[in-house]
Design an enzyme around this catalytic site. Structure first.
Site, PDB file in Angstrom:
ATOM      1  N   ASP A  51      12.829  10.767  -6.275  1.00  0.00           N
ATOM      2  CA  ASP A  51      13.505   9.459  -6.310  1.00  0.00           C
ATOM      3  C   ASP A  51      14.704   9.433  -7.269  1.00  0.00           C
ATOM      4  O   ASP A  51      15.680   8.730  -7.024  1.00  0.00           O
ATOM      5  CB  ASP A  51      12.532   8.305  -6.622  1.00  0.00           C
ATOM      6  CG  ASP A  51      11.753   8.513  -7.903  1.00  0.00           C
ATOM      7  OD1 ASP A  51      11.802   9.607  -8.488  1.00  0.00           O
ATOM      8  OD2 ASP A  51      11.067   7.562  -8.333  1.00  0.00           O
TER       9      ASP A  51
ATOM     10  N   SER B 217       8.032  11.089  -5.012  1.00  0.00           N
ATOM     11  CA  SER B 217       8.428  10.987  -6.415  1.00  0.00           C
ATOM     12  C   SER B 217       7.367  11.483  -7.385  1.00  0.00           C
ATOM     13  O   SER B 217       6.926  10.751  -8.276  1.00  0.00           O
ATOM     14  CB  SER B 217       8.808   9.554  -6.717  1.00  0.00           C
ATOM     15  OG  SER B 217       9.748   9.131  -5.769  1.00  0.00           O
TER      16      SER B 217
ATOM     17  N   ARG C 225       7.422   3.321   1.857  1.00  0.00           N
ATOM     18  CA  ARG C 225       8.419   2.629   2.647  1.00  0.00           C
ATOM     19  C   ARG C 225       8.972   3.554   3.703  1.00  0.00           C
ATOM     20  O   ARG C 225       9.278   4.708   3.430  1.00  0.00           O
ATOM     21  CB  ARG C 225       9.583   2.153   1.771  1.00  0.00           C
ATOM     22  CG  ARG C 225       9.225   0.926   0.933  1.00  0.00           C
ATOM     23  CD  ARG C 225      10.424   0.023   0.745  1.00  0.00           C
ATOM     24  NE  ARG C 225      11.554   0.750   0.184  1.00  0.00           N
ATOM     25  CZ  ARG C 225      12.803   0.332   0.264  1.00  0.00           C
ATOM     26  NH1 ARG C 225      13.108  -0.775   0.899  1.00  0.00           N
ATOM     27  NH2 ARG C 225      13.764   1.042  -0.283  1.00  0.00           N
TER      28      ARG C 225
HETATM   29 MG    MG Z   1      10.782   3.789  -6.612  1.00  0.00          MG
END
Ligand code: MG
Ligand code: ADP
Length: 440
Positions: A161, A107, A46
């Site tokens: 994250d 992450s 994203r």
């Molecule tokens: Mg996530």
């Protein structure tokens, strides 16, 4: 878990890695400006633009899928793909000419030596792009951006994250000092006293970072005594020394053997979205082979890995769902069964997700009780920021998690705060906090 956390703070190479994040502060509400946040989590990439203005924020974003061949191709291909996505996003936002400060939420476990550098320790959650482990992922992204030669970014922070989640929740609730993920993976971070992160002492003089205040006369020990740093526990590695053998079932062992990282992330494989459906499938397969389910018919469907996604656990366990509906979900999956079969499947799903929530709850209890003891408190009142589809979408996971923490850490009052845009707002907040410190 408690032993694992303590061991990881003392030395490197433990099953629970306890990775320093170089984030020293939660936000204080004075954060301002425009930041880019990039999030490579488990399933998607994203790109986001976040603007902070007077205790409020706005976020614009675009989601890009990561094709399997890129997840498992070369590192250069992966990072070129990310650069291409960022380029598209900047085009879309009309910001290609501006050099924005960016937070990069990545992450996966990274050994950081500063806020904006970190080498990948190992891939998790099904990623296996080559030539990345041992490399600085921020440099890899910077190089991919350079290769593309169409835009520029100032990557100021590498963010896990969990840390992003904690930061975004701390923006709403200053008592938040733990961040937890129950999504594709399972992980947690929390604010630890710097003096407890013993392994940092052996490495570079981390206090020389922007933390050394003007009152330079203060002894290092004194400065260090009230300083904190967020530690990304990577608790999913608990059990990689086989300490969970009493809990691990033959079904878990099957799931582990067929994963891309056998023997690794054993706690994560009991607790996270990537694996719960697969554990259920293993149980159903066994029950069917024993003639206890689906009239003993082991179909090709049932033998197909990944067919039983974790989102079906959420659907099947929903209290609002009648048995007939469970049966129809199973039918859509190609599993024809009676109503009795549906009851059994629902029971299996419940057992697997309940165990996951209880394991996470036990882990979280270890963390909050450690914080409480470290502060010498009789009672601790604290907030945990949480993100991840398993936490947010499963009908019972969050409740069982909460109940378990209540039972296992009875001297802690834990409030759970579902994060809003943890990896976006959180990464942008870290970038903002870093920027503001640099300006001072
Ligand atoms: Mg996530
Ligand atoms: P990520 O962890 O990849 O950043 P999410 O938090 O959205 O992203 O988690 C996605 C994972 O959550 C999926 O891989 C899947 O295993 C699981 N999942 C997706 N939908 C649901 C659902 N409705 N209930 C429970 N788990 C879900």
């Amino acid at each position: 878990m408690r032993e694992g956390l303590e061991a990881g703070l003392k030395s490197k190479g433990c099953t629970i890695k306890m990775l320093p994040s170089f984030v020293y502060h939660t936000p204080d509400g004075t954060e301002r400006g425009k930041y880019l946040a990039l999030d490579l989590g488990g399933t998607n990439f994203r790109a986001m633009l976040v603007r902070f203005k007077r205790q409020k924020y706005r976020l614009y974003h675009k989601i890009y899928t990561i094709p399997l061949e890129i997840m498992q191709g070369t590192g250069e291909e992966l990072f070129d793909h990310l650069a291409q996505c960022v380029c598209d996003f900047l085009d879309y936002m009309g910001l290609k000419k501006v050099r924005l400060p960016a937070g990069f939420t990545f992450s996966f476990p990274c050994q950081q030596s500063g806020i904006d550098t970190g080498t990948l320790v190992s891939w998790t959650k099904g990623f296996k792009a080559t030539d990345c482990v041992g490399e600085d992922v921020v440099s890899m992204l910077r190089e991919a951006i350079k290769r593309r030669n169409e835009f520029d970014l100032d990557i100021v922070a590498l963010v896990n994250d969990t840390v992003g989640t904690m930061m975004s929740c701390a923006y709403e609730d200053p008592k938040c000092e733990v961040g937890m993920i129950a999504g594709t993976g399972s992980n947690l971070c929390y604010m630890e006293e710097l003096k407890n992160i013993e392994k940092l002492e052996q490495s570079n003089g981390i206090l020389k970072t922007n933390e050394q205040t003007s009152e330079g006369e203060e002894s290092e020990a004194a400065v260090k005594s009230d300083l904190k740093m967020c530690v990304n526990t990577e608790w999913g590695g608990l059990g990689d020394d086989r300490c969970l053998e009493d809990i691990i079932t033959p079904y878990d062992a099957e799931v582990d053997i067929h994963s891309v990282n056998p023997g690794k992330q054993r706690f994560e494989k009991l607790t996270s979205g990537m694996y719960l459906g697969e554990i259920v499938r293993q149980v159903l397969l066994d029950l069917t082979r024993r003639g206890l389910l689906f009239k003993g018919h082991v179909t090709e469907t049932l033998k197909t890995p990944g067919i039983f996604e974790t989102k079906y656990l959420s659907q099947i366990e929903s209290d609002r769902l009648a048995l007939l509906q469970v049966r129809s979900i199973l039918q859509q999956l190609g599993l024809r069964g009676t109503c009795d079969d549906s009851i059994i499947v629902k029971e299996v799903c419940g057992a697997v997700s309940r165990r996951a929530a209880q394991m996470c709850g036990a882990g979280l209890a270890a963390v909050v009780d450690k914080i409480r003891e470290d502060r010498g408190l009789e009672r601790l009142s604290t907030t945990v920021g949480v993100d991840g589809a398993l936490y947010k979408l499963h009908p019972h996971f969050s409740q069982v998690l909460k109940e378990t923490v209540g039972v296992m850490a009875p001297h802690c009052d834990v409030t759970f705060l579902p994060s809003e845009e943890g990896s976006g707002k959180g990464a942008a907040l870290i970038a903002a906090v870093v920027r503001q410190k640099q300006e001072i």
